[in-house]
Design a protein around this motif. Structure first.
Motif, short mmCIF file in Angstrom:
data_model
loop_
_atom_site.label_atom_id
_atom_site.label_comp_id
_atom_site.label_asym_id
_atom_site.label_seq_id
_atom_site.Cartn_x
_atom_site.Cartn_y
_atom_site.Cartn_z
N ASP A 23 0.64 -1.09 0.13
CA ASP A 23 -0.10 -0.02 -0.23
C ASP A 23 0.92 1.22 0.10
OD1 ASP A 23 -2.55 -1.14 -0.21
OD2 ASP A 23 -2.56 -1.42 1.98
N ILE A 24 2.01 1.22 0.77
CA ILE A 24 2.82 2.46 0.81
C ILE A 24 3.48 2.58 -0.53
CG2 ILE A 24 5.09 3.43 1.73
CD1 ILE A 24 4.05 1.79 4.39
N ASP A 44 12.42 -1.79 -3.98
CA ASP A 44 13.10 -0.87 -3.50
C ASP A 44 12.53 -0.23 -2.10
OD1 ASP A 44 14.72 -0.80 -5.90
OD2 ASP A 44 13.32 0.32 -6.91
N TYR A 45 11.28 -0.39 -1.96
CA TYR A 45 10.51 0.32 -0.93
C TYR A 45 11.01 -0.02 0.48
CZ TYR A 45 8.00 3.19 -3.88
OH TYR A 45 7.53 4.29 -4.75
N LEU A 49 12.10 3.08 4.18
CA LEU A 49 11.11 3.13 5.19
C LEU A 49 11.96 3.16 6.37
CD1 LEU A 49 8.32 0.52 4.29
CD2 LEU A 49 8.40 2.92 4.06
N GLY A 50 11.29 3.58 7.36
CA GLY A 50 11.91 3.68 8.78
C GLY A 50 11.94 5.06 9.47
N SER A 191 12.64 -10.41 12.29
CA SER A 191 13.33 -10.43 10.81
C SER A 191 12.68 -10.54 9.98
CB SER A 191 14.07 -11.61 11.07
OG SER A 191 13.49 -12.70 11.23
N TRP A 192 11.06 -10.48 10.02
CA TRP A 192 10.10 -10.60 9.11
C TRP A 192 9.64 -9.17 8.47
CZ3 TRP A 192 9.14 -12.31 14.16
CH2 TRP A 192 8.19 -11.23 14.82
N GLY A 193 10.17 -8.29 8.87
CA GLY A 193 9.71 -6.80 8.52
C GLY A 193 10.76 -6.34 7.31
N PHE A 194 11.17 -5.10 7.59
CA PHE A 194 11.73 -4.48 6.07
C PHE A 194 13.22 -4.31 5.97
CE2 PHE A 194 7.59 -1.99 6.31
CZ PHE A 194 6.94 -2.99 5.78
#
Length: 223
Positions: A23-24, A44-45, A49-50, A191-194
């Motif tokens: 969505d982002i 790439d996204y 982020l962060g 570890s499942w994030g970005f």
């Protein structure tokens, strides 16, 4: 604390409890295309982020298009307000683990760099109204994480939380720094994030979790 190891869990939102990257990314790409600027692959996204939506747009624009920041940001914000939960969903096992923590009497909080209005609506959509004790987002122009001020003022002080009795969960280096700034030493990186697992380990979190169901183990006091 009724025998619990922790009295409160603090969660980052994007990449920690909800998968929101599509969505982002769709919203930013829509805004870039609307202003005839280059778009990006979804892969790439995560690197953009962060640090809040301002940094997100600045990174997506690249150095050569910074003069278009305000119009692209405004288009992005308006679009994302209407499309923030088209594909966004809780990670598998998150609802189960957080529900277990609630039943154990652990209070649940969210501290996110998402705009507060959107953060509240995402939480309601993905978890149901009132699931979290408090959600702290960032007003436009406000200080973003890792600055601890907003969470200290809205949660730590009014809820009388002791940092040593809290656990913090996040998917980025920003979250590790935020936990440190809040005085929370029990920082569980996920570890499942970005962010890559290896990059998180470089910052030496209290522990690295590889599955959302491990949050339940933290609530049980086994890890």
């Amino acid at each position: 604390m009724d025998g619990n190891k922790y009295q409160a869990f603090v969660f980052d939102m994007d990449g920690t409890i909800v998968c929101s990257i599509e969505d982002i990314g769709d919203a930013v790409n829509y805004s870039l295309a609307y202003h005839h600027l280059p778009t990006h692959a979804m892969s790439d996204y995560p690197a953009f982020l962060g640090n809040g939506s301002v940094k997100l747009i600045q990174r997506a624009l690249g150095k050569e298009h910074q003069d278009a920041f305000q119009k692209v940001f405004d288009t992005y914000y308006d679009y994302y307000l209407k499309h923030y939960c088209v594909k966004t969903h809780p990670y598998e096992g998150i609802v189960e683990s957080l529900t277990y923590a609630k039943k154990k009497g652990i209070r649940l909080f969210v501290y996110t760099n998402k705009p507060e209005k959107i953060a509240l609506e995402v939480a309601d959509h993905c978890f149901g109204k009132g699931f979290f004790d408090k959600i702290v987002g960032i007003p436009l122009g406000g200080k973003v994480k890792p600055d601890p001020e907003a969470f200290n003022e809205q949660v730590m002080k009014p809820y009388h939380l002791d940092p040593k009795d809290c656990a913090y969960f996040g998917d980025s280096v920003t979250d590790i720094l935020t936990a440190k700034n809040l005085g929370i030493t029990h920082m569980y990186s996920v570890s499942w994030g970005f962010m890559a697992r290896e990059r998180l380990l470089e910052e030496k979190p209290y522990r690295l979790l590889d599955k959302p169901t491990e949050i339940k183990d933290v609530a049980m006091g086994t890890i």
